[in-house]
Design a protein around this motif. Structure first.
Motif, PDB file in Angstrom:
ATOM      1  N   ILE A 262     -26.201 -14.467 -50.842  1.00 48.79           N
ATOM      2  CA  ILE A 262     -27.342 -14.023 -51.650  1.00 48.79           C
ATOM      3  C   ILE A 262     -26.925 -13.852 -53.105  1.00 48.79           C
ATOM      4  O   ILE A 262     -27.646 -14.250 -54.034  1.00 48.79           O
ATOM      5  CB  ILE A 262     -27.919 -12.703 -51.091  1.00 48.79           C
ATOM      6  CG1 ILE A 262     -28.538 -12.950 -49.711  1.00 48.79           C
ATOM      7  CG2 ILE A 262     -28.957 -12.126 -52.037  1.00 48.79           C
ATOM      8  CD1 ILE A 262     -29.033 -11.686 -49.031  1.00 48.79           C
ATOM      9  N   SER A 266     -28.205 -15.710 -56.421  1.00 50.79           N
ATOM     10  CA  SER A 266     -28.865 -14.904 -57.449  1.00 50.79           C
ATOM     11  C   SER A 266     -28.307 -15.147 -58.844  1.00 50.79           C
ATOM     12  O   SER A 266     -29.076 -15.202 -59.821  1.00 50.79           O
ATOM     13  CB  SER A 266     -28.742 -13.410 -57.095  1.00 50.79           C
ATOM     14  OG  SER A 266     -29.327 -13.136 -55.842  1.00 50.79           O
ATOM     15  N   SER A 269     -29.565 -18.417 -60.333  1.00 51.60           N
ATOM     16  CA  SER A 269     -31.028 -18.392 -60.345  1.00 51.60           C
ATOM     17  C   SER A 269     -31.572 -17.597 -61.517  1.00 51.60           C
ATOM     18  O   SER A 269     -32.700 -17.836 -61.972  1.00 51.60           O
ATOM     19  CB  SER A 269     -31.558 -17.808 -59.035  1.00 51.60           C
ATOM     20  OG  SER A 269     -31.251 -18.651 -57.943  1.00 51.60           O
ATOM     21  N   VAL A 270     -30.787 -16.634 -62.000  1.00 53.84           N
ATOM     22  CA  VAL A 270     -31.210 -15.861 -63.171  1.00 53.84           C
ATOM     23  C   VAL A 270     -31.491 -16.788 -64.346  1.00 53.84           C
ATOM     24  O   VAL A 270     -32.489 -16.623 -65.066  1.00 53.84           O
ATOM     25  CB  VAL A 270     -30.139 -14.815 -63.541  1.00 53.84           C
ATOM     26  CG1 VAL A 270     -30.427 -14.200 -64.909  1.00 53.84           C
ATOM     27  CG2 VAL A 270     -30.068 -13.725 -62.487  1.00 53.84           C
TER      28      VAL A 270
END
Length: 347
Positions: A262, A266, A269-270
């Motif tokens: 995860i 993450s 993806s920011v």
């Protein structure tokens, strides 16, 4: 109606008060993304090497999902930053590219297809990564243990993703007229509109608004939803309803690896989400912010590679060993000793 683009440029366009900043020009996306890729490439290569050669036994089942995810992420980053760097003019949905392929004369429509396919493959690889993690939880009733089920599921995903190519259907065949119509809605684009071979994807403001404001958010939510589905049930059967038949140690490792995956998702993806936010908020309208959104998306490669290398403990330790060996060639004995304890890596 204006009779021609040249006539518009020599008359109406001269009345526009335009920004001539570096960031608003084509150089504002071409140079920063090239610079970003210079730093991304060594990290991407290092991540490939570590995944292929340093994955411990405990992570063997996730070796190839991690590899494919990093592969498709790297392909997208290289295409965006080097081969098909995109310059977008909103709200008229005009685009052209300033990467290597544009200088080689490759048609922009082919570049857009390639860039779109690489983006879809990136999203697809993340879903595959989370689905593989979900499948590893034995008590999960929603896992797709049968190969035929996975084939049907991923075939559905490919079919649903293909709807994004709707933009190929709505591209106006008469680009001269489309450009004039676009100029009526947005009369003062940057000078690149007239000096580069821009492609108007759609000149109708209503259709453009539908694609940007409605279709794309739904499409993004569809992709995110699949990942959330797999993660949710993985969390449920690891934390809320864990199996009594699985050892506490195994469950602990599964929880740790889920957290790492995860986090791995993450971090890069920011940059994508920040890029999308900039693009949406700059639609009405700042070309500087539009180009900044593309530049921020280019940072995905650095973020993704760093996440792969440093989020997972075995990969982080392997990277440390490589750096230690490079800095101190005489320490081979100590490096070998650390390698001998590689089976003790936790995930």
């Amino acid at each position: 109606m204006i009779s021609s683009i040249d006539n518009y440029y020599s008359t109406n366009y001269s009345k526009c008060n335009l920004s001539e900043s570096f960031l608003a020009s084509w150089k504002g996306v071409a140079y920063p993304t090239d610079f970003i890729q210079i730093f991304s490439l060594p990290l991407q290569i290092l991540a490939f090497y570590i995944i292929l050669t340093k994955t411990p036994v405990q992570m063997k089942s996730m070796k190839w999902p991690l590899f494919y995810n990093h592969l498709f992420c790297s392909i997208f980053d290289v295409i965006l930053c080097t081969f098909s760097t995109i310059y977008i003019i909103l709200p008229m949905l005009g685009v052209f590219t300033v990467g290597v392929f544009s200088w080689l004369g490759i048609p922009i429509i082919l570049e857009l297809i390639l860039l779109t396919c690489s983006l879809l493959s990136l999203a697809f690889s993340y879903i595959y990564l989370f689905e593989s993690r979900s499948r590893a939880v034995s008590q999960n009733p929603f896992k797709m243990s049968r190969k035929s089920t996975r084939i049907k599921y991923y075939s559905y995903l490919i079919l649903s993703y293909s709807t994004i190519f709707i933009f190929l259907i709505i591209i106006p065949s008469d680009q001269e007229t489309a450009k004039l119509q676009a100029l009526q809605a947005y009369p003062c684009p940057t000078q690149e509109f007239f000096t580069f071979p821009i492609l108007i994807l759609n000149s109708d403001s209503t259709t453009s608004t539908f694609i940007v404001i409605i279709f794309m958010p739904i499409f993004i939510a569809h992709s995110v939803g699949h990942g959330v589905f797999h993660v949710t049930w993985t969390i449920w059967y690891l934390y809320v309803a864990p199996s009594n038949q699985v050892s506490i140690e195994t469950q602990k490792k599964q929880k740790t690896f889920l957290k790492n995956v995860i986090l791995q998702f993450s971090i890069p993806s920011v940059f994508i989400l920040f890029s999308v936010a900039i693009i949406f908020t700059s639609s009405f309208y700042s070309q500087e912010m539009m180009n900044l959104g593309v530049d921020v998306a280019g940072l995905h490669g650095i973020g993704e590679s760093i996440a792969v290398i440093f989020v997972h403990s075995p990969y982080r330790k392997a990277a440390g060993q490589l750096i230690f060996r490079w800095n101190d060639p005489q320490s081979s004995t100590r490096v070998s000793a650390v390698r001998g304890n590689s089976s003790a890596f936790t995930i």
